[in-house]
Design a protein around this motif. Structure first.
Motif, mmCIF file in Angstrom:
data_model
loop_
_atom_site.group_PDB
_atom_site.id
_atom_site.type_symbol
_atom_site.label_atom_id
_atom_site.label_comp_id
_atom_site.label_asym_id
_atom_site.label_seq_id
_atom_site.Cartn_x
_atom_site.Cartn_y
_atom_site.Cartn_z
ATOM 1 N N TRP A 1 -37.393 64.170 -29.398
ATOM 2 C CA TRP A 1 -36.774 64.245 -28.078
ATOM 3 C C TRP A 1 -35.873 63.041 -27.823
ATOM 4 O O TRP A 1 -34.852 63.151 -27.129
ATOM 5 N N VAL A 2 -36.222 61.903 -28.411
ATOM 6 C CA VAL A 2 -35.352 60.729 -28.311
ATOM 7 C C VAL A 2 -34.048 60.995 -29.058
ATOM 8 O O VAL A 2 -32.956 60.679 -28.567
ATOM 9 N N LEU A 3 -34.168 61.591 -30.240
ATOM 10 C CA LEU A 3 -32.977 61.907 -31.023
ATOM 11 C C LEU A 3 -32.095 62.931 -30.303
ATOM 12 O O LEU A 3 -30.856 62.834 -30.345
ATOM 13 N N ALA A 4 -32.742 63.894 -29.634
ATOM 14 C CA ALA A 4 -31.981 64.887 -28.872
ATOM 15 C C ALA A 4 -31.227 64.224 -27.722
ATOM 16 O O ALA A 4 -30.050 64.525 -27.469
ATOM 17 N N LEU A 5 -31.884 63.294 -27.039
ATOM 18 C CA LEU A 5 -31.234 62.575 -25.947
ATOM 19 C C LEU A 5 -30.089 61.709 -26.461
ATOM 20 O O LEU A 5 -29.044 61.593 -25.816
ATOM 21 N N VAL A 6 -30.297 61.104 -27.619
ATOM 22 C CA VAL A 6 -29.246 60.287 -28.226
ATOM 23 C C VAL A 6 -28.016 61.146 -28.520
ATOM 24 O O VAL A 6 -26.877 60.742 -28.239
ATOM 25 N N PHE A 7 -28.239 62.319 -29.094
ATOM 26 C CA PHE A 7 -27.122 63.216 -29.401
ATOM 27 C C PHE A 7 -26.396 63.623 -28.120
ATOM 28 O O PHE A 7 -25.152 63.600 -28.058
ATOM 29 N N LEU A 8 -27.145 63.988 -27.083
ATOM 30 C CA LEU A 8 -26.534 64.417 -25.825
ATOM 31 C C LEU A 8 -25.788 63.274 -25.149
ATOM 32 O O LEU A 8 -24.709 63.483 -24.569
ATOM 33 N N ALA A 9 -26.355 62.068 -25.227
ATOM 34 C CA ALA A 9 -25.668 60.911 -24.649
ATOM 35 C C ALA A 9 -24.367 60.632 -25.393
ATOM 36 O O ALA A 9 -23.329 60.331 -24.784
ATOM 37 N N GLY A 10 -24.417 60.754 -26.723
ATOM 38 C CA GLY A 10 -23.203 60.584 -27.513
ATOM 39 C C GLY A 10 -22.160 61.628 -27.153
ATOM 40 O O GLY A 10 -20.973 61.315 -27.004
ATOM 41 N N TYR A 11 -22.605 62.865 -26.991
ATOM 42 C CA TYR A 11 -21.688 63.936 -26.616
ATOM 43 C C TYR A 11 -21.073 63.660 -25.244
ATOM 44 O O TYR A 11 -19.858 63.821 -25.051
ATOM 45 N N GLY A 12 -21.916 63.244 -24.295
ATOM 46 C CA GLY A 12 -21.423 62.977 -22.946
ATOM 47 C C GLY A 12 -20.356 61.897 -22.928
ATOM 48 O O GLY A 12 -19.311 62.046 -22.278
ATOM 49 N N LEU A 13 -20.598 60.818 -23.648
ATOM 50 C CA LEU A 13 -19.619 59.737 -23.698
ATOM 51 C C LEU A 13 -18.361 60.179 -24.445
ATOM 52 O O LEU A 13 -17.239 59.910 -24.010
ATOM 53 N N GLY A 14 -18.562 60.871 -25.560
ATOM 54 C CA GLY A 14 -17.421 61.328 -26.344
ATOM 55 C C GLY A 14 -16.554 62.331 -25.609
ATOM 56 O O GLY A 14 -15.355 62.440 -25.885
ATOM 57 N N SER A 15 -17.132 63.056 -24.661
ATOM 58 C CA SER A 15 -16.391 64.111 -23.972
ATOM 59 C C SER A 15 -15.504 63.584 -22.846
ATOM 60 O O SER A 15 -14.747 64.361 -22.249
ATOM 61 N N ILE A 16 -15.575 62.282 -22.543
ATOM 62 C CA ILE A 16 -14.715 61.721 -21.499
ATOM 63 C C ILE A 16 -13.266 61.739 -22.002
ATOM 64 O O ILE A 16 -12.937 61.069 -22.980
ATOM 65 N N ALA B 1 -20.712 62.086 -30.279
ATOM 66 C CA ALA B 1 -19.475 61.526 -29.733
ATOM 67 C C ALA B 1 -18.244 62.260 -30.266
ATOM 68 O O ALA B 1 -17.319 62.578 -29.513
ATOM 69 N N ILE B 2 -18.235 62.537 -31.561
ATOM 70 C CA ILE B 2 -17.083 63.216 -32.169
ATOM 71 C C ILE B 2 -16.964 64.648 -31.654
ATOM 72 O O ILE B 2 -15.881 65.111 -31.285
ATOM 73 N N LEU B 3 -18.089 65.359 -31.608
ATOM 74 C CA LEU B 3 -18.069 66.732 -31.102
ATOM 75 C C LEU B 3 -17.690 66.761 -29.623
ATOM 76 O O LEU B 3 -16.987 67.667 -29.170
ATOM 77 N N GLY B 4 -18.143 65.750 -28.871
ATOM 78 C CA GLY B 4 -17.781 65.673 -27.465
ATOM 79 C C GLY B 4 -16.292 65.492 -27.265
ATOM 80 O O GLY B 4 -15.689 66.105 -26.375
ATOM 81 N N HIS B 5 -15.684 64.657 -28.097
ATOM 82 C CA HIS B 5 -14.240 64.444 -27.979
ATOM 83 C C HIS B 5 -13.464 65.706 -28.372
ATOM 84 O O HIS B 5 -12.491 66.066 -27.702
ATOM 85 N N CYS B 6 -13.883 66.352 -29.425
ATOM 86 C CA CYS B 6 -13.168 67.541 -29.903
ATOM 87 C C CYS B 6 -13.416 68.770 -29.042
ATOM 88 O O CYS B 6 -12.514 69.599 -28.875
ATOM 89 N N PHE B 7 -14.626 68.871 -28.487
ATOM 90 C CA PHE B 7 -15.005 70.064 -27.716
ATOM 91 C C PHE B 7 -15.661 69.665 -26.396
ATOM 92 O O PHE B 7 -16.840 69.932 -26.179
#
Length: 202
Positions: A5-20, A91-97
């Motif tokens: 669940w920590v890893l899942a949160l890390v991925f989501l946090a990375g996505y959130g930041l990357g999506s800005i 982060a990368i997926l957030g930026h791209c999508f």
């Protein structure tokens, strides 16, 4: 190893930041209009440069780089390489999508470079030199981006950065996909070349 669940949160946090979408936000804030209606319509630094505002392009580049480097470096220090890889992928997926833009974002190059800088600093100079050399000689940013992305997993393998190899293979595939139209134009000799005169172009 962190809990799942920590890893899942890390991925989501990375996505959130990357999506800005920093390129979109910065150009709007500066009164340069909607970057998606200029040049290629991309939200990255290269297209921001087509507005003629070099400062805005530099700010976009640095912020897109940072949103890859910062979460990866922090996760690597606090939670280990596995969490860092997931943060980078997010982060990368957030930026791209980015969900905020209907999953239609940038091409991921600057953010991916930030991930490389945060995860494997020894690989970063290798891809940076390759990128600069190709862009300096051809003025094709797309070609420099593609070569740098494809070189990253090779450099990681040769330099013994095992945990990063699979992420960099994903990055290379994603960059190739996002540049598929550029590749078509490169093959036809019709790709736009970088111009520091930076007038809007298609």
């Amino acid at each position: 190893m962190a809990d799942w669940w920590v890893l899942a949160l890390v991925f989501l946090a990375g996505y959130g930041l990357g999506s800005i979408p920093f390129g979109l936000l910065i150009t709007r804030w500066a009164g340069a209009g909607d970057i998606r209606a200029i040049g290629s319509g991309n939200i990255g630094a290269t297209n921001v440069l087509r507005t003629g505002r070099k400062g805005l392009a530099l700010a976009t580049l640095l912020l897109d780089l940072a949103k890859g480097a910062v979460p990866v470096a922090l996760c690597h220090a606090w939670l280990g390489p596995q969490a860092a890889v997931l943060a980078g992928a997010g982060a990368i997926l957030g930026h791209c999508f980015p969900v905020w833009l209907g999953f239609n974002g940038g091409k991921g190059v600057a953010t991916a470079a930030g991930v490389v800088l945060g995860l494997t600093p020894i690989v970063f100079p290798v891809i940076l030199v390759a990128f600069i050399a190709i862009v300096a000689t051809t003025r094709w940013v797309s070609l420099g981006s593609i070569v740098a992305a494809c070189l990253a997993p090779v450099a990681a393998l040769l330099l013994g950065n095992g945990p990063a190899i699979w992420l960099y293979l994903l990055v290379a595939a994603l960059v190739l996909y996002k540049h598929r139209e550029n590749i078509g134009r490169l093959l036809k000799g019709q790709e736009n070349r970088l111009s520091f005169g930076a007038k809007p172009a298609s």
